[in-house]
Design a protein around this motif. Structure first.
Motif, PDB file in Angstrom:
ATOM      1  N   THR A 172       0.865  -1.180   0.000  1.00  0.00           N
ATOM      2  CA  THR A 172       0.000   0.000   0.000  1.00  0.00           C
ATOM      3  C   THR A 172       0.903   1.232   0.000  1.00  0.00           C
ATOM      4  N   ASP A 173       0.279   2.405   0.081  1.00  0.00           N
ATOM      5  CA  ASP A 173       1.038   3.655   0.138  1.00  0.00           C
ATOM      6  C   ASP A 173       1.350   4.082   1.567  1.00  0.00           C
ATOM      7  N   GLY A 174       1.244   3.151   2.495  1.00  0.00           N
ATOM      8  CA  GLY A 174       1.478   3.435   3.909  1.00  0.00           C
ATOM      9  C   GLY A 174       0.245   3.221   4.752  1.00  0.00           C
ATOM     10  N   ARG A 175      -0.882   2.964   4.123  1.00  0.00           N
ATOM     11  CA  ARG A 175      -2.119   2.698   4.857  1.00  0.00           C
ATOM     12  C   ARG A 175      -2.172   1.229   5.289  1.00  0.00           C
ATOM     13  N   PRO A 176      -3.077   0.897   6.196  1.00  0.00           N
ATOM     14  CA  PRO A 176      -3.210  -0.516   6.591  1.00  0.00           C
ATOM     15  C   PRO A 176      -3.596  -1.395   5.414  1.00  0.00           C
ATOM     16  N   LEU A 177      -3.210  -2.646   5.504  1.00  0.00           N
ATOM     17  CA  LEU A 177      -3.464  -3.620   4.445  1.00  0.00           C
ATOM     18  C   LEU A 177      -4.325  -4.737   4.997  1.00  0.00           C
ATOM     19  N   ASN A 178      -5.453  -4.972   4.355  1.00  0.00           N
ATOM     20  CA  ASN A 178      -6.334  -6.093   4.666  1.00  0.00           C
ATOM     21  C   ASN A 178      -6.646  -6.804   3.355  1.00  0.00           C
ATOM     22  N   THR A 179      -6.212  -8.036   3.237  1.00  0.00           N
ATOM     23  CA  THR A 179      -6.394  -8.738   1.975  1.00  0.00           C
ATOM     24  C   THR A 179      -6.617 -10.219   2.226  1.00  0.00           C
ATOM     25  N   ARG A 180      -7.200 -10.874   1.223  1.00  0.00           N
ATOM     26  CA  ARG A 180      -7.367 -12.317   1.221  1.00  0.00           C
ATOM     27  C   ARG A 180      -6.864 -12.854  -0.106  1.00  0.00           C
ATOM     28  N   ILE A 181      -5.923 -13.781  -0.043  1.00  0.00           N
ATOM     29  CA  ILE A 181      -5.328 -14.377  -1.238  1.00  0.00           C
ATOM     30  C   ILE A 181      -5.789 -15.821  -1.323  1.00  0.00           C
ATOM     31  N   GLU A 182      -6.320 -16.199  -2.475  1.00  0.00           N
ATOM     32  CA  GLU A 182      -6.844 -17.539  -2.657  1.00  0.00           C
ATOM     33  C   GLU A 182      -6.176 -18.187  -3.866  1.00  0.00           C
ATOM     34  N   LEU A 183      -5.868 -19.451  -3.727  1.00  0.00           N
ATOM     35  CA  LEU A 183      -5.390 -20.271  -4.839  1.00  0.00           C
ATOM     36  C   LEU A 183      -6.497 -21.248  -5.187  1.00  0.00           C
ATOM     37  N   LEU A 184      -7.042 -21.107  -6.391  1.00  0.00           N
ATOM     38  CA  LEU A 184      -8.144 -21.937  -6.835  1.00  0.00           C
ATOM     39  C   LEU A 184      -7.681 -22.876  -7.936  1.00  0.00           C
ATOM     40  N   GLN A 185      -8.278 -24.057  -7.960  1.00  0.00           N
ATOM     41  CA  GLN A 185      -8.046 -25.029  -9.023  1.00  0.00           C
ATOM     42  C   GLN A 185      -9.397 -25.660  -9.359  1.00  0.00           C
ATOM     43  N   GLY A 186     -10.066 -25.044 -10.307  1.00  0.00           N
ATOM     44  CA  GLY A 186     -11.437 -25.431 -10.606  1.00  0.00           C
ATOM     45  C   GLY A 186     -12.406 -24.407 -10.048  1.00  0.00           C
ATOM     46  N   PRO A 187     -13.687 -24.524 -10.397  1.00  0.00           N
ATOM     47  CA  PRO A 187     -14.681 -23.521  -9.965  1.00  0.00           C
ATOM     48  C   PRO A 187     -14.877 -23.518  -8.450  1.00  0.00           C
ATOM     49  N   ASN A 188     -14.533 -22.400  -7.822  1.00  0.00           N
ATOM     50  CA  ASN A 188     -14.724 -22.202  -6.379  1.00  0.00           C
ATOM     51  C   ASN A 188     -14.114 -23.335  -5.551  1.00  0.00           C
ATOM     52  N   ASN A 189     -12.990 -23.851  -6.015  1.00  0.00           N
ATOM     53  CA  ASN A 189     -12.287 -24.918  -5.311  1.00  0.00           C
ATOM     54  C   ASN A 189     -11.010 -24.344  -4.725  1.00  0.00           C
ATOM     55  N   ASN A 190     -11.075 -23.917  -3.467  1.00  0.00           N
ATOM     56  CA  ASN A 190      -9.939 -23.277  -2.817  1.00  0.00           C
ATOM     57  C   ASN A 190      -8.939 -24.323  -2.338  1.00  0.00           C
ATOM     58  N   LYS A 191      -7.746 -24.270  -2.881  1.00  0.00           N
ATOM     59  CA  LYS A 191      -6.666 -25.126  -2.425  1.00  0.00           C
ATOM     60  C   LYS A 191      -5.857 -24.475  -1.308  1.00  0.00           C
ATOM     61  N   GLN A 192      -5.793 -23.142  -1.304  1.00  0.00           N
ATOM     62  CA  GLN A 192      -5.048 -22.409  -0.284  1.00  0.00           C
ATOM     63  C   GLN A 192      -5.682 -21.043  -0.109  1.00  0.00           C
ATOM     64  N   VAL A 193      -5.848 -20.638   1.143  1.00  0.00           N
ATOM     65  CA  VAL A 193      -6.430 -19.333   1.475  1.00  0.00           C
ATOM     66  C   VAL A 193      -5.565 -18.684   2.548  1.00  0.00           C
TER      67      VAL A 193
END
Length: 266
Positions: A172-193
């Motif tokens: 960010t530019d110095g502001r707080p960071l709130n994020t969610r990173i997802e690794l998908l393999q197939g439709p809505n199939n979360n392998k890693q969150v």
């Protein structure tokens, strides 16, 4: 090269023992810091382990988590001073052996402590390895170019089957960071969150390497903060399999021994 910093397994049962050598992508390279901190620690379900770096010379640490193939569910926090948690993560991985966790945490102005808590049940232990990152790793993880993701928005990045792992950098530019990173393999199939909070996305950007075996891998970056808190996401291949050939078919189905049995039924 192996993207995660775990020493190679020492026993056939899947457990990992401390290594006396230093792997190419493991943290201590020049000077080789004391090896007593280079130990793989087993974190049982419901327990907590901490790694303290007293020296202010350690400005980035590498956090590695891996299981024997079972799901991995962990909380990771960076402590700096009493009741001060400038960065914390929640990690879920469907298969901790196929997709081990490898992330970098900025640790300026030491001392700093990394706390890893296994929030799964007792039947789901995992191995943890935390060490100081060397200068080459620290410089290679910084990439100023990226895409702006406004608060509440998301952006997806598909990858070819030849990409073995992906490097993700969010600032960010110095502001707080709130994020969610997802690794998908197939439709809505979360392998890693991975859910991340950082009090200053410029001083403590978030770096992670995602293992992407197989085909159909998509990385999805979601900005879970309000509209007033945009972030910059940079997602690019980290390791590419040069032996992969698009013309070669992927053979599936039963093996030569038959279906779910050691003796052929035909």
């Amino acid at each position: 090269p192996h993207s995660c910093g775990f020493p190679p397994p020492a026993t056939p049962g899947g457990s990992m023992a401390p290594s006396t050598g230093v792997q190419p992508n493991m943290a201590p390279e020049r000077g080789q810091r004391p090896k007593k901190g280079n130990k793989v620690v087993t974190v049982q379900g419901g327990s907590l382990k901490t790694w303290t770096f007293s020296s202010s010379l350690v400005e980035k640490v590498q956090v590695n988590l891996k299981s024997d193939g079972r799901p991995l569910d962990a909380d990771i926090e960076l402590w700096q001073g009493p009741d001060n948690t400038p960065q914390k993560m929640r990690v879920y991985i469907e298969d901790g052996n196929k997709r081990p966790f490898c992330a970098y945490m900025e640790t300026p102005r030491g001392p700093n402590t990394v706390a890893v808590r296994n929030i799964a049940q007792l039947e789901f232990p995992f191995s943890a390895y935390v060490c100081a990152a060397n200068e080459d790793q620290a410089s290679s993880m910084h990439n100023p170019q990226g895409n702006v993701v406004q608060g509440g928005a998301l952006r997806t990045y598909p990858f070819d089957p030849s990409v073995r792992s992906v490097k993700v950098l969010i600032t960010t530019d110095g502001r707080p960071l709130n994020t969610r990173i997802e690794l998908l393999q197939g439709p809505n199939n979360n392998k890693q969150v991975v859910e991340v909070y950082t009090e200053d996305g410029l001083d403590r950007p978030f770096n992670i390497i995602l293992e992407t075996p197989g085909s159909g891998n998509v990385v999805r970056c979601c900005n879970t903060a309000p509209m007033e808190f945009p972030m910059i996401a940079s997602v690019e291949p980290y390791e590419i399999d040069t032996t992969y050939d698009d013309a070669e078919p992927v053979v599936g189905g039963d093996d030569s021994q038959g279906f779910m049995t050691g003796v052929s039924q035909w």
